[in-house]
Design a protein around this motif. Structure first.
Motif, PDB file in Angstrom:
ATOM      1  N   UNK A 188       0.832  -1.202   0.000  1.00 58.75           N
ATOM      2  CA  UNK A 188       0.000   0.000   0.000  1.00 58.75           C
ATOM      3  C   UNK A 188       0.872   1.261   0.000  1.00 58.75           C
ATOM      4  N   UNK A 189       1.990   1.190   0.698  1.00 58.69           N
ATOM      5  CA  UNK A 189       2.888   2.351   0.737  1.00 58.69           C
ATOM      6  C   UNK A 189       3.424   2.651  -0.660  1.00 58.69           C
ATOM      7  N   UNK A 190       3.778   1.627  -1.414  1.00 55.22           N
ATOM      8  CA  UNK A 190       4.254   1.829  -2.781  1.00 55.22           C
ATOM      9  C   UNK A 190       3.171   2.461  -3.652  1.00 55.22           C
ATOM     10  N   UNK A 191       1.932   2.025  -3.471  1.00 50.29           N
ATOM     11  CA  UNK A 191       0.827   2.617  -4.226  1.00 50.29           C
ATOM     12  C   UNK A 191       0.664   4.095  -3.884  1.00 50.29           C
ATOM     13  N   UNK A 192       0.745   4.420  -2.596  1.00 52.43           N
ATOM     14  CA  UNK A 192       0.599   5.815  -2.170  1.00 52.43           C
ATOM     15  C   UNK A 192       1.728   6.684  -2.734  1.00 52.43           C
ATOM     16  N   UNK A 193       2.952   6.152  -2.709  1.00 52.12           N
ATOM     17  CA  UNK A 193       4.087   6.892  -3.252  1.00 52.12           C
ATOM     18  C   UNK A 193       3.909   7.110  -4.754  1.00 52.12           C
ATOM     19  N   UNK A 194       3.505   6.057  -5.457  1.00 54.97           N
ATOM     20  CA  UNK A 194       3.326   6.178  -6.906  1.00 54.97           C
ATOM     21  C   UNK A 194       2.233   7.182  -7.254  1.00 54.97           C
ATOM     22  N   UNK A 244      10.826  14.624  -6.565  1.00 54.31           N
ATOM     23  CA  UNK A 244      11.212  15.578  -5.521  1.00 54.31           C
ATOM     24  C   UNK A 244       9.999  16.154  -4.819  1.00 54.31           C
ATOM     25  N   UNK A 245       9.004  16.611  -5.604  1.00 53.39           N
ATOM     26  CA  UNK A 245       7.796  17.182  -5.005  1.00 53.39           C
ATOM     27  C   UNK A 245       7.011  16.120  -4.240  1.00 53.39           C
ATOM     28  N   UNK A 246       6.984  14.899  -4.780  1.00 55.69           N
ATOM     29  CA  UNK A 246       6.295  13.807  -4.079  1.00 55.69           C
ATOM     30  C   UNK A 246       6.933  13.567  -2.717  1.00 55.69           C
ATOM     31  N   UNK A 247       8.251  13.598  -2.668  1.00 66.22           N
ATOM     32  CA  UNK A 247       8.965  13.395  -1.406  1.00 66.22           C
ATOM     33  C   UNK A 247       8.610  14.480  -0.393  1.00 66.22           C
ATOM     34  N   UNK A 248       8.550  15.719  -0.863  1.00 66.20           N
ATOM     35  CA  UNK A 248       8.221  16.838   0.028  1.00 66.20           C
ATOM     36  C   UNK A 248       6.819  16.680   0.597  1.00 66.20           C
ATOM     37  N   UNK A 249       5.854  16.354  -0.266  1.00 68.37           N
ATOM     38  CA  UNK A 249       4.460  16.258   0.182  1.00 68.37           C
ATOM     39  C   UNK A 249       4.219  15.039   1.062  1.00 68.37           C
ATOM     40  N   UNK A 250       5.047  13.994   0.894  1.00 72.26           N
ATOM     41  CA  UNK A 250       4.907  12.787   1.715  1.00 72.26           C
ATOM     42  C   UNK A 250       5.788  12.832   2.960  1.00 72.26           C
ATOM     43  N   UNK A 251       6.548  13.925   3.114  1.00 69.05           N
ATOM     44  CA  UNK A 251       7.477  14.069   4.239  1.00 69.05           C
ATOM     45  C   UNK A 251       8.493  12.931   4.280  1.00 69.05           C
ATOM     46  N   UNK A 252       8.994  12.584   3.106  1.00 66.37           N
ATOM     47  CA  UNK A 252      10.015  11.552   2.965  1.00 66.37           C
ATOM     48  C   UNK A 252      11.230  12.150   2.255  1.00 66.37           C
ATOM     49  N   UNK A 253      12.353  11.447   2.324  1.00 61.33           N
ATOM     50  CA  UNK A 253      13.512  11.888   1.556  1.00 61.33           C
ATOM     51  C   UNK A 253      13.346  11.475   0.102  1.00 61.33           C
ATOM     52  N   UNK A 256      12.428   7.383  -4.293  1.00 62.20           N
ATOM     53  CA  UNK A 256      13.008   6.741  -5.485  1.00 62.20           C
ATOM     54  C   UNK A 256      13.090   5.237  -5.314  1.00 62.20           C
ATOM     55  N   UNK A 257      13.472   4.791  -4.128  1.00 65.07           N
ATOM     56  CA  UNK A 257      13.575   3.346  -3.866  1.00 65.07           C
ATOM     57  C   UNK A 257      12.204   2.687  -3.916  1.00 65.07           C
ATOM     58  N   UNK A 258      11.206   3.333  -3.278  1.00 67.92           N
ATOM     59  CA  UNK A 258       9.856   2.772  -3.293  1.00 67.92           C
ATOM     60  C   UNK A 258       9.323   2.680  -4.719  1.00 67.92           C
TER      61      UNK A 258
END
Length: 307
Positions: A5-11, A21-30, A35-37
């Protein structure tokens, strides 16, 4: 297939932002974590989900189809969680709003007590301009919109929240500090406009057009806040809703310039598609506004009547 589910949310966030980059910011992740997910998710498909040209991310046709299915999966997971809480007698679910930018000075007061009473509700609120609010309603992406000018080509129902008064405003150094002034004042001053698609822009232009006023447009800016800062800096004048400049009026940094024919009056309206079937959360929110509107206005917006 062994995606999470986490991979789906990241995608889905990558698809939404068109950027890792923007996805990382909005998800509060690096960025490396995102990129790994994504790499692990992409590794389960033989067909590319995205294409990177230069630094721009493009979603492939296959990627868009996977995103649609991923969104349905996530929604079903939310539904399971909400259903569980409902059986416990707890109101839960998502409340989705799209509001015009100046609405950020209003909407929180109509949300605060409701969300405190129902802590299991998740709020999504897009703060944008009128055109995008109407587009979100048209696509049925949100439960409610907040606007000050009703759409011409969308059949909606409404709940009026608050009168909207727009005045000519200048900074504390303005030469126009007596008045009232005639409308010929607009031949002398430089005006700052909101962008096309803004409800405030539409109201201001209608005021000028119906009175056949010639106006010098100096700047065009994309938010009420930007217009306010430009007026504060002495770059010009604007016709602005009082609701967004309360603090500056109290401190004397901005001043209302009395002009014949002003204020222009409209209203802040909560709107929704006619015939829309509300979720329990959306219906509860509308009921709460109708029950508590008078109290909310008295406690938070009586100052408007001083002008």
């Amino acid at each position: 297939m062994n995606y999470t589910l986490h991979q789906l949310q990241v995608y889905l966030k990558i698809v939404e932002t068109k950027s890792i980059t923007k996805a990382a910011i909005e998800l509060f992740l690096t960025q490396p974590a995102v990129s790994i997910q994504f790499k692990n998710f992409q590794g389960q498909f033989d067909i590319p989900l995205i294409e990177v040209v230069g630094k721009q991310v493009y979603i492939t046709d296959f990627g868009n189809e996977i995103a649609e299915m991923a969104e349905r999966i996530i929604l079903e997971v939310y539904a399971i969680n909400y259903k569980t809480l409902t059986y416990k007698g707890i109101l839960s679910g998502r409340l989705k709003l799209a509001i015009v930018s100046t609405g950020k000075y209003i909407m929180p007061y109509f949300l605060s007590d409701f969300l405190q009473k129902h802590t299991s509700i998740e709020l999504t609120m897009d703060v944008t301009n009128k055109s995008k609010v109407i587009d979100s309603l048209e696509k049925n992406e949100v439960d409610f919109g907040l606007v000050s000018v009703l759409p011409d080509d969308l059949n909606v129902e409404e709940e009026v929240l608050l009168e909207n008064h727009l005045y000519l405003v200048g900074n504390k150094k303005s030469d126009y500090n007596k008045g009232p002034y005639q409308r010929s004042i607009f031949n002398e001053i430089s005006m700052i406009y909101r962008e096309q698609g803004s409800g405030t822009r539409a109201v201001m232009e209608k005021f000028f057009e119906t009175r056949k006023l010639q106006v010098r447009k100096k700047l065009e800016l994309t938010s009420n806040e930007a217009v306010k800062q430009a007026v504060l800096a002495g770059l010009g004048y604007s016709i602005m809703p009082l609701i967004g400049i309360h603090t500056e009026l109290e401190t004397g940094e901005l001043r209302v310039i009395p002009v014949s024919g002003l204020p222009v009056k409209s209203a802040w309206r909560l709107i929704w598609r006619k015939g829309k079937k509300f979720s329990p959360v959306a219906q509860a929110f509308l009921n709460d506004i109708r029950e508590n509107k008078t109290r909310i206005l008295k406690n938070n917006f009586e100052w408007v009547n001083r002008f």
